[in-house]
Design a protein around this motif. Structure first.
Motif, PDB file in Angstrom:
ATOM      1  N   GLU A   3     -13.079   5.601  -5.936  1.00 62.07           N
ATOM      2  CA  GLU A   3     -12.480   4.308  -5.601  1.00 62.07           C
ATOM      3  C   GLU A   3     -12.708   3.357  -6.776  1.00 62.07           C
ATOM      4  O   GLU A   3     -13.836   3.181  -7.248  1.00 62.07           O
ATOM      5  CB  GLU A   3     -13.089   3.730  -4.338  1.00 62.07           C
ATOM      6  N   ILE A   4     -11.634   2.725  -7.239  1.00 62.08           N
ATOM      7  CA  ILE A   4     -11.702   1.797  -8.359  1.00 62.08           C
ATOM      8  C   ILE A   4     -11.081   0.478  -7.921  1.00 62.08           C
ATOM      9  O   ILE A   4      -9.974   0.456  -7.370  1.00 62.08           O
ATOM     10  CB  ILE A   4     -10.966   2.345  -9.593  1.00 62.08           C
ATOM     11  N   ALA A   5     -11.772  -0.617  -8.171  1.00 57.66           N
ATOM     12  CA  ALA A   5     -11.270  -1.954  -7.858  1.00 57.66           C
ATOM     13  C   ALA A   5     -11.036  -2.719  -9.156  1.00 57.66           C
ATOM     14  O   ALA A   5     -11.906  -2.767 -10.031  1.00 57.66           O
ATOM     15  CB  ALA A   5     -12.244  -2.703  -6.966  1.00 57.66           C
ATOM     16  N   VAL A   6      -9.856  -3.328  -9.266  1.00 58.36           N
ATOM     17  CA  VAL A   6      -9.481  -4.111 -10.448  1.00 58.36           C
ATOM     18  C   VAL A   6      -8.906  -5.436  -9.967  1.00 58.36           C
ATOM     19  O   VAL A   6      -8.124  -5.481  -9.011  1.00 58.36           O
ATOM     20  CB  VAL A   6      -8.432  -3.365 -11.303  1.00 58.36           C
ATOM     21  N   GLU A   7      -9.267  -6.510 -10.637  1.00 60.88           N
ATOM     22  CA  GLU A   7      -8.755  -7.840 -10.277  1.00 60.88           C
ATOM     23  C   GLU A   7      -8.204  -8.514 -11.518  1.00 60.88           C
ATOM     24  O   GLU A   7      -8.947  -8.841 -12.444  1.00 60.88           O
ATOM     25  CB  GLU A   7      -9.865  -8.688  -9.664  1.00 60.88           C
ATOM     26  N   GLY A   8      -6.904  -8.704 -11.532  1.00 55.77           N
ATOM     27  CA  GLY A   8      -6.259  -9.356 -12.674  1.00 55.77           C
ATOM     28  C   GLY A   8      -6.467  -8.616 -13.978  1.00 55.77           C
ATOM     29  O   GLY A   8      -6.563  -9.241 -15.042  1.00 55.77           O
ATOM     30  N   GLY A   9      -6.572  -7.300 -13.928  1.00 57.00           N
ATOM     31  CA  GLY A   9      -6.756  -6.507 -15.127  1.00 57.00           C
ATOM     32  C   GLY A   9      -8.201  -6.287 -15.509  1.00 57.00           C
ATOM     33  O   GLY A   9      -8.478  -5.570 -16.480  1.00 57.00           O
ATOM     34  N   VAL A  10      -9.160  -6.870 -14.771  1.00 61.58           N
ATOM     35  CA  VAL A  10     -10.584  -6.728 -15.067  1.00 61.58           C
ATOM     36  C   VAL A  10     -11.208  -5.753 -14.077  1.00 61.58           C
ATOM     37  O   VAL A  10     -11.065  -5.914 -12.854  1.00 61.58           O
ATOM     38  CB  VAL A  10     -11.305  -8.096 -14.990  1.00 61.58           C
ATOM     39  N   ARG A  60      -6.542  -1.794  -5.942  1.00 66.18           N
ATOM     40  CA  ARG A  60      -7.551  -0.811  -5.531  1.00 66.18           C
ATOM     41  C   ARG A  60      -6.915   0.571  -5.538  1.00 66.18           C
ATOM     42  O   ARG A  60      -5.826   0.767  -4.987  1.00 66.18           O
ATOM     43  CB  ARG A  60      -8.086  -1.137  -4.143  1.00 66.18           C
ATOM     44  N   LEU A  61      -7.617   1.520  -6.153  1.00 63.12           N
ATOM     45  CA  LEU A  61      -7.145   2.905  -6.268  1.00 63.12           C
ATOM     46  C   LEU A  61      -8.173   3.831  -5.634  1.00 63.12           C
ATOM     47  O   LEU A  61      -9.344   3.794  -5.983  1.00 63.12           O
ATOM     48  CB  LEU A  61      -6.942   3.259  -7.737  1.00 63.12           C
ATOM     49  N   ILE A  62      -7.724   4.651  -4.677  1.00 66.38           N
ATOM     50  CA  ILE A  62      -8.582   5.645  -4.026  1.00 66.38           C
ATOM     51  C   ILE A  62      -7.886   6.993  -4.174  1.00 66.38           C
ATOM     52  O   ILE A  62      -6.724   7.141  -3.777  1.00 66.38           O
ATOM     53  CB  ILE A  62      -8.797   5.332  -2.538  1.00 66.38           C
ATOM     54  N   CYS A 122     -12.404  10.254   1.303  1.00 69.43           N
ATOM     55  CA  CYS A 122     -10.974  10.051   1.554  1.00 69.43           C
ATOM     56  C   CYS A 122     -10.289  11.405   1.639  1.00 69.43           C
ATOM     57  O   CYS A 122     -10.835  12.438   1.255  1.00 69.43           O
ATOM     58  CB  CYS A 122     -10.344   9.199   0.455  1.00 69.43           C
ATOM     59  N   ALA A 123      -9.064  11.388   2.158  1.00 67.12           N
ATOM     60  CA  ALA A 123      -8.270  12.603   2.248  1.00 67.12           C
ATOM     61  C   ALA A 123      -7.723  12.949   0.873  1.00 67.12           C
ATOM     62  O   ALA A 123      -7.627  12.086  -0.013  1.00 67.12           O
ATOM     63  CB  ALA A 123      -7.128  12.398   3.239  1.00 67.12           C
ATOM     64  N   PRO A 124      -7.367  14.216   0.650  1.00 65.41           N
ATOM     65  CA  PRO A 124      -6.759  14.567  -0.635  1.00 65.41           C
ATOM     66  C   PRO A 124      -5.493  13.760  -0.871  1.00 65.41           C
ATOM     67  O   PRO A 124      -4.714  13.493   0.042  1.00 65.41           O
ATOM     68  CB  PRO A 124      -6.456  16.055  -0.491  1.00 65.41           C
ATOM     69  N   GLY A 125      -5.293  13.390  -2.101  1.00 58.99           N
ATOM     70  CA  GLY A 125      -4.135  12.567  -2.446  1.00 58.99           C
ATOM     71  C   GLY A 125      -4.564  11.259  -3.065  1.00 58.99           C
ATOM     72  O   GLY A 125      -5.698  11.109  -3.526  1.00 58.99           O
ATOM     73  N   THR A 126      -3.664  10.285  -3.059  1.00 61.22           N
ATOM     74  CA  THR A 126      -3.927   9.000  -3.713  1.00 61.22           C
ATOM     75  C   THR A 126      -3.454   7.857  -2.834  1.00 61.22           C
ATOM     76  O   THR A 126      -2.373   7.931  -2.233  1.00 61.22           O
ATOM     77  CB  THR A 126      -3.217   8.920  -5.072  1.00 61.22           C
ATOM     78  N   THR A 127      -4.251   6.803  -2.774  1.00 54.50           N
ATOM     79  CA  THR A 127      -3.887   5.556  -2.108  1.00 54.50           C
ATOM     80  C   THR A 127      -3.984   4.426  -3.122  1.00 54.50           C
ATOM     81  O   THR A 127      -5.016   4.253  -3.774  1.00 54.50           O
ATOM     82  CB  THR A 127      -4.812   5.256  -0.918  1.00 54.50           C
ATOM     83  N   VAL A 128      -2.901   3.681  -3.257  1.00 53.05           N
ATOM     84  CA  VAL A 128      -2.882   2.520  -4.145  1.00 53.05           C
ATOM     85  C   VAL A 128      -2.616   1.292  -3.285  1.00 53.05           C
ATOM     86  O   VAL A 128      -1.635   1.234  -2.548  1.00 53.05           O
ATOM     87  CB  VAL A 128      -1.803   2.648  -5.238  1.00 53.05           C
ATOM     88  N   GLU A 129      -3.497   0.319  -3.419  1.00 53.03           N
ATOM     89  CA  GLU A 129      -3.398  -0.909  -2.624  1.00 53.03           C
ATOM     90  C   GLU A 129      -3.258  -2.089  -3.574  1.00 53.03           C
ATOM     91  O   GLU A 129      -4.100  -2.303  -4.461  1.00 53.03           O
ATOM     92  CB  GLU A 129      -4.642  -1.066  -1.757  1.00 53.03           C
ATOM     93  N   VAL A 130      -2.207  -2.850  -3.400  1.00 49.56           N
ATOM     94  CA  VAL A 130      -1.913  -3.999  -4.263  1.00 49.56           C
ATOM     95  C   VAL A 130      -1.880  -5.245  -3.390  1.00 49.56           C
ATOM     96  O   VAL A 130      -1.042  -5.359  -2.495  1.00 49.56           O
ATOM     97  CB  VAL A 130      -0.568  -3.823  -4.993  1.00 49.56           C
ATOM     98  N   ARG A 178       0.845  -1.197   0.000  1.00 45.59           N
ATOM     99  CA  ARG A 178       0.000   0.000   0.000  1.00 45.59           C
ATOM    100  C   ARG A 178       0.880   1.247   0.000  1.00 45.59           C
ATOM    101  O   ARG A 178       1.799   1.372   0.811  1.00 45.59           O
ATOM    102  CB  ARG A 178      -0.915   0.007   1.219  1.00 45.59           C
ATOM    103  N   VAL A 179       0.580   2.180  -0.900  1.00 48.84           N
ATOM    104  CA  VAL A 179       1.300   3.454  -0.994  1.00 48.84           C
ATOM    105  C   VAL A 179       0.275   4.575  -0.858  1.00 48.84           C
ATOM    106  O   VAL A 179      -0.681   4.653  -1.636  1.00 48.84           O
ATOM    107  CB  VAL A 179       2.053   3.577  -2.334  1.00 48.84           C
ATOM    108  N   ILE A 180       0.475   5.428   0.143  1.00 49.08           N
ATOM    109  CA  ILE A 180      -0.437   6.537   0.427  1.00 49.08           C
ATOM    110  C   ILE A 180       0.348   7.836   0.325  1.00 49.08           C
ATOM    111  O   ILE A 180       1.423   7.966   0.921  1.00 49.08           O
ATOM    112  CB  ILE A 180      -1.059   6.403   1.833  1.00 49.08           C
ATOM    113  N   ASP A 181      -0.193   8.819  -0.413  1.00 55.22           N
ATOM    114  CA  ASP A 181       0.471  10.112  -0.526  1.00 55.22           C
ATOM    115  C   ASP A 181      -0.544  11.233  -0.379  1.00 55.22           C
ATOM    116  O   ASP A 181      -1.758  11.006  -0.432  1.00 55.22           O
ATOM    117  CB  ASP A 181       1.223  10.228  -1.860  1.00 55.22           C
TER     118      ASP A 181
END
Length: 604
Positions: free
Chosen positions: A123-130, A110-112, A139-147, A56-59
């Motif tokens: 918020e966008i959820a993707v599984e195996g490219g689908v 997952r992208l927030i 959410c707070a301003p910025g971006t959170t990427v969860e892998v 997870r990367v949060i900025d």
């Protein structure tokens, strides 16, 4: 039916992921670079099980709108590059638009994200490219990427992941590199619910390097002066040559804020240390290089680790001069702390030797080798111009002797104690016991004399009565002729004799070799095998070989250690021979007491 077909979008993204996402650390690199490009002032990275289970990367960067968030999952979609002309002036860390869709194609993604002025985020959820879900999110301003579950749908790739501790170490190393590159950004790293580090924003580069190296090594850092070249500026830090190690992983180089690896940069560092490094060792360094984007191509490696410089020799020269200047200032800063002992009584009398003044032609040729002095005042010019009469040996069996000491010594306050096996000098220092290797010391003195003479009027040479013909081969011959000027500076005259043959017309006047042909052939082979990038390196290697030969021919004189030290400590690097061997080895009182107290406690 045609045999060539267009790959499905998901499969194409998985193929791209094989180049971009090698392991969890690769995904961290791409996501953190996106955060930095978005102007983040704080970045938090969390991983579990080495990053394979969760990453997870949060900025707190600029964030994205819903439309931009959806577009970011498309291949080759980017906000950092508009046309082909912009590719020559890239200042962002990312620009291809492949990282996010590639990561999403091999994980549960997952992208927030939210822009600062927006009321709600996306918020966008993707599984195996689908694509699985798209919705509004608070959410707070910025971006959170969860892998999650990286490579869950590519078992062949998941199989090649190493142990969790290994993958975690790679992730941490990647974060440390970015923390050094962007000292103004706060970096936090959490591993398996435990915070590993929290680096506040606004730290200086020196503070971050000290944090990375630790306090002990941090105190030994040598600051390199800010150096400007043609469209290039360099600043940073290096550690003394004693801390050089195998491999280059401890060389942290940042070009326009991007961690990079490049052979020209590594060679420039090594050339800056000249002969202080042993073969196979590389100096520890932290460099920040700013360069016009048009002078570097960052689009030559899938992960953008390697670069291509349009004028690598210029950057190498700038680096070399910066390192040399930094080392010289560091050495000069140490010397004032040395105290000079007023009188020194040697343990045994030094044999008096007659000194002959005059030119080499005036010296009688019948004198025995033992009648000649061990040190010659004429060699003072190796350090500074001095108007003094020339002094030369009466026989050609000895190489150039050691120079006589100047009136004011810059050596530490050593006291001569004795000789060990007529090979090493035993000295007493303020802190303990010191062993001096006279042979290594002479190598250092003679090596720097060659460098000094080559930078000045050149090394005096002697014409051979019968020129020597060498046939090293066409490629080796071309290499030697390409470095003809460097050989001439060292007192060796080379000419092209045709058909891959070299004619050797002269050698340094003090160098007497039994087999000139094998010596020079071996030297040229060594130059060719090393794939040397520049003439200066060729001359340095030549000077090392000449210095070693001269020191080996002459027997060591440990009883003349104090005179030798006076000259040695006028060198730029007095503590090591040209090949990196130490000239002095010290055993402190504390170390000696610890050794003896250990023996006592063991019952001896």
């Amino acid at each position: 039916m045609p045999r060539i077909r267009i790959l499905p979008e998901i499969l194409a993204s998985q193929v791209a992921a094989g180049e971009v996402v090698e392991r969890p650390a690769s995904a961290v690199k791409e996501l953190v670079e996106n955060s930095l490009d978005a102007g983040a002032g704080e970045i938090l990275v969390e991983i579990r099980r080495g990053g394979a289970a969760l990453l997870r990367v949060i900025d707190d960067g600029s964030g994205m709108s819903k439309d931009d968030a959806l577009l970011s999952l498309e291949r080759h979609a980017t906000s950092k590059l508009a046309d082909s002309a912009g590719l020559a002036s890239i200042r962002t860390l990312g620009f291809r638009g492949e990282a996010v869709p590639s990561i999403a194609s091999v994980s549960r993604f997952r992208l927030i994200t939210r822009e600062p002025e927006a009321v709600a985020g996306t918020e966008i959820a993707v599984e195996g490219g689908v694509m699985r879900d798209v919705r509004e999110a608070g959410c707070a301003p910025g971006t959170t990427v969860e892998v999650k579950d990286l490579f869950f749908n590519v078992p062949a790739r998941r199989k090649f992941l190493r142990a969790e501790s290994t993958e975690s170490a790679h992730v941490e190393h990647q974060l440390r590199m970015h923390a050094l590159a962007a000292a103004g950004v706060r970096f936090r790293f959490r591993k398996d619910e435990r915070e590993v580090f929290d680096l506040p924003a606004g730290m200086s580069r020196l503070d971050r390097v000290r944090w990375m190296t630790g306090n002990d090594l941090g105190r030994e850092l040598i600051v390199l002066p800010l150096t400007h070249g043609n469209g290039v500026s360099v600043e940073g830090f290096v550690l003394p040559a004693i801390h050089a190690r195998k491999g280059r992983r401890h060389q942290c180089v940042f070009l326009n804020g991007r961690p990079v690896e490049d052979g020209a940069i590594s060679r420039g560092l090594a050339e800056g240390f000249r002969s202080a490094l042993s073969d196979g060792l590389h100096p520890a360094a932290w460099l920040w290089i700013e360069m016009e984007p048009s002078l570097v191509d960052v689009n030559v490696h899938p992960a953008k680790r390697e670069i291509r410089l349009h004028r690598p020799h210029e950057l190498r020269e700038v680096l070399t001069e910066a390192v040399r200047e930094g080392l010289a200032k560091a050495e000069a800063a140490k010397r004032p702390v040395f105290k000079v002992e007023a009188t020194v009584a040697p343990a045994r009398p030094v044999e008096e030797r007659p000194v002959f003044h005059g030119t080499p032609r005036e010296v009688p040729r019948t004198a025995a080798p033992r009648e000649w002095p061990a040190s010659l005042p004429v060699q003072q010019r190796m350090f500074e111009p001095v108007a003094a009469p020339a002094v030369a040996p009466a026989t050609t069996s000895l190489p150039v002797p050691v120079p006589e000491a100047p009136p004011v010594s810059k050596a530490p306050p050593f006291r001569y104690v004795g000789t060990l096996h007529d090979r090493f000098a035993i000295l007493e220092s303020e802190d303990g016991l010191v062993l001096l290797d006279p042979r290594a010391a002479r190598e250092r003195i003679l090596y720097e004399r060659w460098l000094h003479d080559a930078d000045g009027r050149g090394v005096e040479s002697q014409t051979l009565l019968v020129p020597v013909l060498l046939e090293p081969g066409p490629r080796e011959c071309e290499l030697a002729l390409r470095h003809r000027d460097e050989f001439a500076k060292a007192g060796i005259e080379l000419e092209d004799f045709g058909s891959g043959t070299l004619r050797v017309g002269s050698l340094p006047d003090f160098l007497k070799l039994a087999d000139v042909r094998s010596f020079l052939t071996g030297l040229i082979d060594e130059l060719a095998g090393g794939q040397l990038p520049g003439s200066r390196v060729a001359f340095d290697l030549l000077a090392k070989l000449l210095a070693r030969r001269a020191a080996l021919v002459e027997a060591p004189r440990p009883h003349e250690a104090l005179r030798l030290l006076d000259v040695l400590f006028r060198c730029e690097l007095p503590y090591c021979a040209p090949d990196g061997r130490p000239t002095l080895t010290e055993f402190s009182i504390k170390e000696l007491e610890r050794r003896f107290s250990g023996a006592k406690s063991a019952g001896f």
